[in-house]
Motif scaffolding. Structure first.
Motif, PDB file in Angstrom:
ATOM      1  N   LEU A 138       0.823  -1.209   0.000  1.00  0.00           N
ATOM      2  CA  LEU A 138       0.000   0.000   0.000  1.00  0.00           C
ATOM      3  C   LEU A 138       0.855   1.256   0.000  1.00  0.00           C
ATOM      4  CD1 LEU A 138      -3.086  -0.837   2.249  1.00  0.00           C
ATOM      5  CD2 LEU A 138      -2.837  -0.907  -0.244  1.00  0.00           C
ATOM      6  N   GLU A 139       2.027   1.213   0.616  1.00  0.00           N
ATOM      7  CA  GLU A 139       2.927   2.361   0.530  1.00  0.00           C
ATOM      8  C   GLU A 139       3.403   2.541  -0.910  1.00  0.00           C
ATOM      9  OE1 GLU A 139       6.403   4.206   3.269  1.00  0.00           O
ATOM     10  OE2 GLU A 139       6.810   2.191   2.506  1.00  0.00           O
ATOM     11  N   LEU A 166       0.133   7.837   4.939  1.00  0.00           N
ATOM     12  CA  LEU A 166       0.012   6.395   4.729  1.00  0.00           C
ATOM     13  C   LEU A 166      -1.140   5.827   5.552  1.00  0.00           C
ATOM     14  CD1 LEU A 166       1.005   3.766   3.510  1.00  0.00           C
ATOM     15  CD2 LEU A 166       2.667   3.580   5.379  1.00  0.00           C
ATOM     16  N   SER A 167      -1.283   6.288   6.781  1.00  0.00           N
ATOM     17  CA  SER A 167      -2.370   5.806   7.635  1.00  0.00           C
ATOM     18  C   SER A 167      -3.732   6.140   7.028  1.00  0.00           C
ATOM     19  CB  SER A 167      -2.248   6.423   9.028  1.00  0.00           C
ATOM     20  OG  SER A 167      -3.303   6.000   9.855  1.00  0.00           O
ATOM     21  N   LYS A 183      -8.553   4.327   3.898  1.00  0.00           N
ATOM     22  CA  LYS A 183      -9.419   4.437   2.728  1.00  0.00           C
ATOM     23  C   LYS A 183      -9.530   3.102   1.994  1.00  0.00           C
ATOM     24  CE  LYS A 183      -8.775   9.370   1.732  1.00  0.00           C
ATOM     25  NZ  LYS A 183      -8.223  10.356   0.754  1.00  0.00           N
ATOM     26  N   VAL A 184      -8.408   2.405   1.876  1.00  0.00           N
ATOM     27  CA  VAL A 184      -8.433   1.094   1.224  1.00  0.00           C
ATOM     28  C   VAL A 184      -9.296   0.129   2.032  1.00  0.00           C
ATOM     29  CG1 VAL A 184      -7.042  -0.908   0.555  1.00  0.00           C
ATOM     30  CG2 VAL A 184      -6.209   1.407   0.068  1.00  0.00           C
ATOM     31  N   LYS A 185      -9.112   0.105   3.332  1.00  0.00           N
ATOM     32  CA  LYS A 185      -9.923  -0.783   4.178  1.00  0.00           C
ATOM     33  C   LYS A 185     -11.403  -0.464   4.061  1.00  0.00           C
ATOM     34  CE  LYS A 185      -6.374  -1.820   7.658  1.00  0.00           C
ATOM     35  NZ  LYS A 185      -5.975  -1.706   9.084  1.00  0.00           N
ATOM     36  N   ALA A 186     -11.718   0.833   3.991  1.00  0.00           N
ATOM     37  CA  ALA A 186     -13.125   1.240   3.903  1.00  0.00           C
ATOM     38  C   ALA A 186     -13.749   0.838   2.566  1.00  0.00           C
ATOM     39  CB  ALA A 186     -13.241   2.755   4.092  1.00  0.00           C
ATOM     40  N   GLY A 187     -12.922   0.606   1.548  1.00  0.00           N
ATOM     41  CA  GLY A 187     -13.437   0.278   0.226  1.00  0.00           C
ATOM     42  C   GLY A 187     -13.503  -1.199  -0.087  1.00  0.00           C
ATOM     43  N   ARG A 188     -13.171  -2.065   0.877  1.00  0.00           N
ATOM     44  CA  ARG A 188     -13.071  -3.501   0.599  1.00  0.00           C
ATOM     45  C   ARG A 188     -14.410  -4.202   0.365  1.00  0.00           C
ATOM     46  NH1 ARG A 188      -8.818  -5.114   5.421  1.00  0.00           N
ATOM     47  NH2 ARG A 188      -6.867  -4.534   4.357  1.00  0.00           N
ATOM     48  N   GLU A 189     -15.458  -3.697   0.953  1.00  0.00           N
ATOM     49  CA  GLU A 189     -16.748  -4.386   0.876  1.00  0.00           C
ATOM     50  C   GLU A 189     -17.283  -4.356  -0.550  1.00  0.00           C
ATOM     51  OE1 GLU A 189     -19.343  -6.719   2.802  1.00  0.00           O
ATOM     52  OE2 GLU A 189     -18.204  -5.358   4.099  1.00  0.00           O
ATOM     53  N   ILE A 235      -8.161  -0.815  -5.966  1.00  0.00           N
ATOM     54  CA  ILE A 235      -7.109  -1.508  -5.223  1.00  0.00           C
ATOM     55  C   ILE A 235      -7.714  -2.320  -4.090  1.00  0.00           C
ATOM     56  CG2 ILE A 235      -5.159  -1.123  -3.642  1.00  0.00           C
ATOM     57  CD1 ILE A 235      -4.420   1.308  -5.459  1.00  0.00           C
ATOM     58  N   ALA A 236      -8.740  -1.772  -3.449  1.00  0.00           N
ATOM     59  CA  ALA A 236      -9.396  -2.448  -2.324  1.00  0.00           C
ATOM     60  C   ALA A 236     -10.244  -3.632  -2.773  1.00  0.00           C
ATOM     61  CB  ALA A 236     -10.267  -1.448  -1.561  1.00  0.00           C
ATOM     62  N   ARG A 237     -10.918  -3.502  -3.920  1.00  0.00           N
ATOM     63  CA  ARG A 237     -11.948  -4.477  -4.282  1.00  0.00           C
ATOM     64  C   ARG A 237     -11.474  -5.585  -5.229  1.00  0.00           C
ATOM     65  NH1 ARG A 237     -17.280  -0.453  -4.784  1.00  0.00           N
ATOM     66  NH2 ARG A 237     -17.577  -0.291  -2.513  1.00  0.00           N
ATOM     67  N   MET A 238     -10.382  -5.381  -5.933  1.00  0.00           N
ATOM     68  CA  MET A 238      -9.895  -6.455  -6.810  1.00  0.00           C
ATOM     69  C   MET A 238      -9.583  -7.728  -6.018  1.00  0.00           C
ATOM     70  SD  MET A 238      -9.480  -5.574 -10.201  1.00  0.00           S
ATOM     71  CE  MET A 238      -7.890  -5.900 -10.917  1.00  0.00           C
ATOM     72  N   PRO A 239      -8.893  -7.643  -4.876  1.00  0.00           N
ATOM     73  CA  PRO A 239      -8.673  -8.871  -4.094  1.00  0.00           C
ATOM     74  C   PRO A 239      -9.983  -9.474  -3.601  1.00  0.00           C
ATOM     75  CG  PRO A 239      -7.246  -7.090  -3.332  1.00  0.00           C
ATOM     76  CD  PRO A 239      -8.235  -6.475  -4.255  1.00  0.00           C
ATOM     77  N   ALA A 240     -10.938  -8.631  -3.246  1.00  0.00           N
ATOM     78  CA  ALA A 240     -12.218  -9.129  -2.732  1.00  0.00           C
ATOM     79  C   ALA A 240     -12.961  -9.927  -3.798  1.00  0.00           C
ATOM     80  CB  ALA A 240     -13.075  -7.961  -2.244  1.00  0.00           C
ATOM     81  N   VAL A 241     -12.899  -9.468  -5.052  1.00  0.00           N
ATOM     82  CA  VAL A 241     -13.567 -10.193  -6.140  1.00  0.00           C
ATOM     83  C   VAL A 241     -12.927 -11.564  -6.340  1.00  0.00           C
ATOM     84  CG1 VAL A 241     -13.981 -10.245  -8.634  1.00  0.00           C
ATOM     85  CG2 VAL A 241     -14.367  -8.130  -7.348  1.00  0.00           C
TER      86      VAL A 241
END
Length: 394
Positions: free
Chosen positions: A50-51, A67-68, A73-79, A131-137
């Motif tokens: 993520l960095e 970075l924090s 933001k990435v965590k918030a976009g995972r769903e 970036i957040a949702r590609m792994p989730a898919v």
């Protein structure tokens, strides 16, 4: 026809500079890969995915606070939106994961509040969600096709950790999660390869980011671009039952057959990313009790390098796919997810290139890519061929 067009005809644009970029640089002769001025070696050893994603998107390494905020933001976009889950459940269970990933990206677009935003900030926000949702898919599809329910993201877990959790349903070993994070760093960008150029070409039409990324995934799904590490693992599985691996490698080379994962279109020495994956394979082999995959890959490498050197082909060395195959296999990742993991990483580079294409500083660069082709088909003069009615044709 201009001399310039003649000089680049039928070479697949190899060696042709089509645009400026500040994102990454490769020196294929010296085995150098740089992201935004930073050597890949230093980023692999000291940074996180993520960095690195922030670096690629914004052009500089983040402060601790930046970075924090980016990580949150990435965590918030995972769903994933429910309509995407519903669509995944309706797909044939035999669907290729890359086809599923490519089909899912346009379905994510309508849910993005920044989709119609034309500014840079809106595009960065879209990039963060991708970036957040590609792994989730990828993780959701793997569970759905195996008759399991997708798992919700865990905001207490880092990026690679959360992917492994959603993929397998168990909290990952911290060392393995860290190794996967390094893999994502190593694959995050690689200048104007086929998928990145596909993204930039679509972005040049002023299509939105989701359309451009969809094109990139399509390019990556082709056998000449993505999937090499899947075939490397297939080779290693085949070699598990071969009594004389050295002879097998020699025979392959003697007969002009390709050794998967050896050689690269750009690097004329060992791929700098392969150095880290080679060491990782050794460590993972010992940790997981699967040392045979490390042994087989190093045996193939040793014999192939020796044989290529004997034939005056010293430029053929392992590429990033050669050692990523046993690494992912020892992590327990299904073979047909190797290329989606490439996309999970490269999404950071794709989005960075899309943003650079959309907001290019060079004023003399046309907005729209429009290469020229040389027509070599039927020609009947400037007036064209004579059209005959269908009943008159023979």
């Amino acid at each position: 026809m201009s001399a310039e067009i003649v000089s680049v005809k039928n070479i697949g644009l190899r060696g042709v500079a089509v645009a400026d970029t500040k994102i990454s640089f490769i020196d294929g002769q010296k085995g150098v890969l740089i992201y935004r001025g930073y050597r890949i070696e230093e980023l692999a050893e000291r940074s996180t995915f993520l960095e690195v994603a922030y670096l690629l998107l914004e052009g500089n390494l983040p402060s601790k606070e930046e970075l924090s905020r980016f990580e949150e933001k990435v965590k918030a976009g995972r769903e994933l939106p429910q309509h995407v889950i519903t669509a995944l459940k309706a797909m044939p269970k035999t669907a290729d994961p890359m086809d599923v990933l490519q089909a899912s990206v346009p379905m994510l677009a309508p849910d993005d509040p920044d989709l119609q935003g034309a500014g840079r900030n809106a595009n960065v926000n879209m990039a963060i969600r991708l970036i957040a949702r590609m792994p989730a898919v990828a993780a959701a599809w793997n569970r759905i096709r195996n008759g399991l329910e997708p798992l919700p993201p865990d905001t207490n877990l880092a990026h690679a950790e959360n992917f492994l959790w959603q993929l397998k349903g168990e909290k990952p070993d911290p060392e393995i999660a860290k190794d996967l994070d390094v893999c994502l760093v190593l694959h995050a960008d690689h200048t104007f390869n086929a998928s990145t150029f596909a993204c930039r070409e679509v972005a040049s039409t002023r299509a939105h980011m989701y359309a451009a990324v969809t094109a990139g995934i399509g390019a990556l799904s082709g056998s000449l671009h993505g999937g090499a590490n899947t075939r490397v693992m297939g080779m290693l599985l085949e070699l598990a039952d071969v009594p004389d691996v050295e002879q097998w490698v020699k025979d392959q080379i003697d007969h002009g057959n390709r050794i998967m994962g050896m050689g690269h279109a750009v690097y004329k020495t060992i791929d700098p990313r392969a150095v880290y994956l080679k060491e990782m394979a050794t460590r993972l082999g010992k940790k997981t009790g699967q040392e045979k995959w490390d042994y087989l890959s190093k045996t193939v490498e040793r014999v192939a390098v020796r044989e290529f050197d004997r034939r005056g082909k010293s430029e053929i060395r392992p590429n990033v796919d050669f050692f990523s195959a046993p690494v992912y296999h020892m992590m327990g990742i299904p073979r047909d997810l190797f290329t989606p993991i490439f996309a999970i990483s490269r999404i950071a580079g794709w989005c960075s290139h899309i943003i650079e294409e959309k907001f290019a500083e060079a004023q003399d660069k046309p907005m729209l890519y429009r290469p020229q082709a040389e027509y070599v088909g039927q020609y009947c003069g400037l007036m064209g061929c004579v059209y005959e009615p269908v009943d008159s044709r023979r």
